[in-house]
Write a protein that holds these residues in place. Structure first.
Motif, PDB file in Angstrom:
ATOM      1  N   GLU A   1       0.826  -1.210   0.000  1.00 45.88           N
ATOM      2  CA  GLU A   1       0.000   0.000   0.000  1.00 45.88           C
ATOM      3  C   GLU A   1       0.859   1.259   0.000  1.00 45.88           C
ATOM      4  OE1 GLU A   1      -3.525   0.739  -0.074  1.00 45.88           O
ATOM      5  OE2 GLU A   1      -3.146  -1.164  -1.097  1.00 45.88           O
ATOM      6  N   ALA A   2       1.995   1.206   0.694  1.00 44.77           N
ATOM      7  CA  ALA A   2       2.898   2.360   0.708  1.00 44.77           C
ATOM      8  C   ALA A   2       3.397   2.662  -0.702  1.00 44.77           C
ATOM      9  CB  ALA A   2       4.072   2.102   1.650  1.00 44.77           C
ATOM     10  N   GLU A   3       3.787   1.618  -1.439  1.00 46.01           N
ATOM     11  CA  GLU A   3       4.249   1.823  -2.814  1.00 46.01           C
ATOM     12  C   GLU A   3       3.153   2.446  -3.670  1.00 46.01           C
ATOM     13  OE1 GLU A   3       5.912  -1.539  -4.733  1.00 46.01           O
ATOM     14  OE2 GLU A   3       7.484  -1.892  -3.223  1.00 46.01           O
ATOM     15  N   ARG A   4       1.950   1.914  -3.533  1.00 45.69           N
ATOM     16  CA  ARG A   4       0.843   2.443  -4.340  1.00 45.69           C
ATOM     17  C   ARG A   4       0.594   3.919  -4.040  1.00 45.69           C
ATOM     18  NH1 ARG A   4      -4.564   3.097  -3.911  1.00 45.69           N
ATOM     19  NH2 ARG A   4      -4.569   2.371  -1.747  1.00 45.69           N
ATOM     20  N   LEU A   5       0.648   4.281  -2.762  1.00 46.20           N
ATOM     21  CA  LEU A   5       0.383   5.664  -2.380  1.00 46.20           C
ATOM     22  C   LEU A   5       1.521   6.596  -2.788  1.00 46.20           C
ATOM     23  CD1 LEU A   5      -1.254   5.027   1.089  1.00 46.20           C
ATOM     24  CD2 LEU A   5      -2.357   6.078  -0.887  1.00 46.20           C
ATOM     25  N   TYR A   6       2.756   6.101  -2.738  1.00 44.27           N
ATOM     26  CA  TYR A   6       3.859   6.932  -3.209  1.00 44.27           C
ATOM     27  C   TYR A   6       3.696   7.241  -4.703  1.00 44.27           C
ATOM     28  CZ  TYR A   6       6.680   6.626   1.077  1.00 44.27           C
ATOM     29  OH  TYR A   6       7.153   6.760   2.353  1.00 44.27           O
ATOM     30  N   ARG A   7       3.228   6.252  -5.468  1.00 42.16           N
ATOM     31  CA  ARG A   7       2.993   6.491  -6.896  1.00 42.16           C
ATOM     32  C   ARG A   7       1.868   7.513  -7.091  1.00 42.16           C
ATOM     33  NH1 ARG A   7       5.504   3.900 -10.706  1.00 42.16           N
ATOM     34  NH2 ARG A   7       6.683   1.992 -10.265  1.00 42.16           N
ATOM     35  N   LEU A   8       0.819   7.402  -6.291  1.00 42.97           N
ATOM     36  CA  LEU A   8      -0.269   8.375  -6.379  1.00 42.97           C
ATOM     37  C   LEU A   8       0.228   9.782  -6.041  1.00 42.97           C
ATOM     38  CD1 LEU A   8      -3.272   6.474  -4.718  1.00 42.97           C
ATOM     39  CD2 LEU A   8      -3.002   7.073  -7.132  1.00 42.97           C
ATOM     40  N   THR A   9       1.124   9.863  -5.053  1.00 42.38           N
ATOM     41  CA  THR A   9       1.691  11.155  -4.675  1.00 42.38           C
ATOM     42  C   THR A   9       2.463  11.764  -5.840  1.00 42.38           C
ATOM     43  OG1 THR A   9       1.908  10.376  -2.386  1.00 42.38           O
ATOM     44  CG2 THR A   9       3.144  12.344  -2.993  1.00 42.38           C
ATOM     45  N   ALA A  10       3.258  10.946  -6.515  1.00 44.22           N
ATOM     46  CA  ALA A  10       4.018  11.421  -7.671  1.00 44.22           C
ATOM     47  C   ALA A  10       3.073  11.883  -8.771  1.00 44.22           C
ATOM     48  CB  ALA A  10       4.943  10.325  -8.178  1.00 44.22           C
ATOM     49  N   ASP A  11       2.005  11.122  -9.009  1.00 43.86           N
ATOM     50  CA  ASP A  11       1.037  11.486 -10.041  1.00 43.86           C
ATOM     51  C   ASP A  11       0.307  12.785  -9.688  1.00 43.86           C
ATOM     52  OD1 ASP A  11       1.737   9.218 -11.417  1.00 43.86           O
ATOM     53  OD2 ASP A  11       0.026   8.027 -10.686  1.00 43.86           O
ATOM     54  N   ALA A  12       0.202  13.071  -8.378  1.00 42.06           N
ATOM     55  CA  ALA A  12      -0.510  14.265  -7.931  1.00 42.06           C
ATOM     56  C   ALA A  12       0.356  15.515  -7.996  1.00 42.06           C
ATOM     57  CB  ALA A  12      -1.027  14.066  -6.507  1.00 42.06           C
ATOM     58  N   GLY A  13       1.601  15.376  -8.437  1.00 40.98           N
ATOM     59  CA  GLY A  13       2.434  16.566  -8.605  1.00 40.98           C
ATOM     60  C   GLY A  13       3.646  16.643  -7.716  1.00 40.98           C
ATOM     61  N   ALA A  14       4.040  15.526  -7.098  1.00 39.90           N
ATOM     62  CA  ALA A  14       5.235  15.504  -6.251  1.00 39.90           C
ATOM     63  C   ALA A  14       6.132  14.363  -6.713  1.00 39.90           C
ATOM     64  CB  ALA A  14       4.849  15.341  -4.780  1.00 39.90           C
ATOM     65  N   PRO A  15       6.865  14.548  -7.822  1.00 39.76           N
ATOM     66  CA  PRO A  15       7.641  13.440  -8.400  1.00 39.76           C
ATOM     67  C   PRO A  15       8.735  12.911  -7.484  1.00 39.76           C
ATOM     68  CG  PRO A  15       8.203  15.524  -9.454  1.00 39.76           C
ATOM     69  CD  PRO A  15       6.973  15.773  -8.635  1.00 39.76           C
ATOM     70  N   LEU A  16       9.196  13.720  -6.534  1.00 40.22           N
ATOM     71  CA  LEU A  16      10.253  13.227  -5.649  1.00 40.22           C
ATOM     72  C   LEU A  16       9.736  12.147  -4.690  1.00 40.22           C
ATOM     73  CD1 LEU A  16      12.437  16.338  -4.773  1.00 40.22           C
ATOM     74  CD2 LEU A  16      12.963  14.416  -6.251  1.00 40.22           C
ATOM     75  N   ALA A  17       8.420  11.940  -4.652  1.00 42.40           N
ATOM     76  CA  ALA A  17       7.905  10.807  -3.893  1.00 42.40           C
ATOM     77  C   ALA A  17       8.436   9.496  -4.449  1.00 42.40           C
ATOM     78  CB  ALA A  17       6.377  10.804  -3.916  1.00 42.40           C
TER      79      ALA A  17
END
Length: 268
Positions: A217-233
């Motif tokens: 779940e952490a991996e999935r959410l980090y990808r969502l964070t990157a997609d939301a405009g924070a690529p350094l996630a």
């Protein structure tokens, strides 16, 4: 009077009408400005000294609301909590909502003056600030409720703050939902915050899932964070992959994240 040909220590100046006029002062009353050379000398010679009680009392009686707020902060930083409270009270009475916030914070925190630690009064002051249009004051009320163990009341005020446009309150709601095991609601709130241009909420939620040991779940959410405009996630995701033994994928994700953020121009 002029002093040995130099400018007089005090020069009478004309009051400007409006909010800058000192509290309790009529526009036709005289005001005076200190000579530049004395102001410079005092700033140097007295820079490590705290003004006496008479200074703070005069400021409370005669300073403008804007100056009272600034002087209250200065008094507080010098341990003059009572003088700070008086000045903030005067500024708040003149309509300064920031002064209300500062007073509330003093009441909520332990300190060296006898009225500190009054959470009920702090909440009342924050509520006054909120009624005057201070959106973030609602989150402060929520924090007091949360610290007191009133989760229901805290969520209610966080929701009010979120409805008023405080995206940080959305993360607070997501955090509280995550703490009680309601992962679906926590993610929904974090997604709303991300849509409101606050991707840090998703990032924080991903970190909470990682700490809890839920790597997938952490991996999935980090990808969502990157997609939301924070690529350094993606760097966080890379760290997860590398700790799991996937060095190649981890290095690729780090490079991709830095390129997307404009940190590097060419792959390393």
């Amino acid at each position: 009077m002029p002093c040995r040909g130099a400018r007089a220590p005090l020069t009478r100046i004309k009051n400007r009408p409006g909010p800058s006029t000192a509290a309790g002062q009529h526009e036709d009353e005289p005001s005076y400005q200190l000579a530049d050379y004395l102001e410079q000398h005092g700033a140097h010679a007295r820079r490590r000294k705290c003004p006496p009680a008479g200074f703070w009392e005069s400021a409370a009686r005669h300073a403008s609301a804007t100056d009272q707020t600034a002087l209250a902060k200065a008094a507080h930083s010098r341990g003059r909590y009572r003088q700070a409270a008086i000045l903030w009270h005067r500024a708040a009475d003149a309509g300064d909502t920031f002064a209300l916030d500062c007073l509330a914070q003093m009441r909520a925190q332990a300190g060296d003056w006898e009225e500190a630690g009054d959470h009920q009064e702090a909440e009342r002051l924050y509520q006054l600030a909120a009624d005057a249009g201070d959106t973030f004051a609602l989150s402060n009320v929520a924090e007091i409720r949360e610290q007191a163990g009133d989760r229901q009341g805290a969520e209610q005020f966080y929701q009010l703050a979120a409805d008023a446009g405080d995206t940080s309150a959305l993360w607070a709601l997501a955090r509280m939902r995550e703490q009680v095991g309601d992962g679906a609601q926590a993610e929904r709130l974090a997604r709303i915050a991300a849509d409101a241009e606050d991707p840090s909420a998703l990032h924080k939620l991903a970190h909470m899932r990682e700490v809890a040991g839920d790597r997938r779940e952490a991996e999935r959410l980090y990808r969502l964070t990157a997609d939301a405009g924070a690529p350094l996630a993606l760097k966080e995701l890379a760290g997860l992959r590398q700790r799991a033994g996937d060095e190649e994928a981890g290095a690729h994700l780090v490079r991709f994240g830095l390129e997307a953020d404009g940190r590097i121009a060419d792959p390393w």
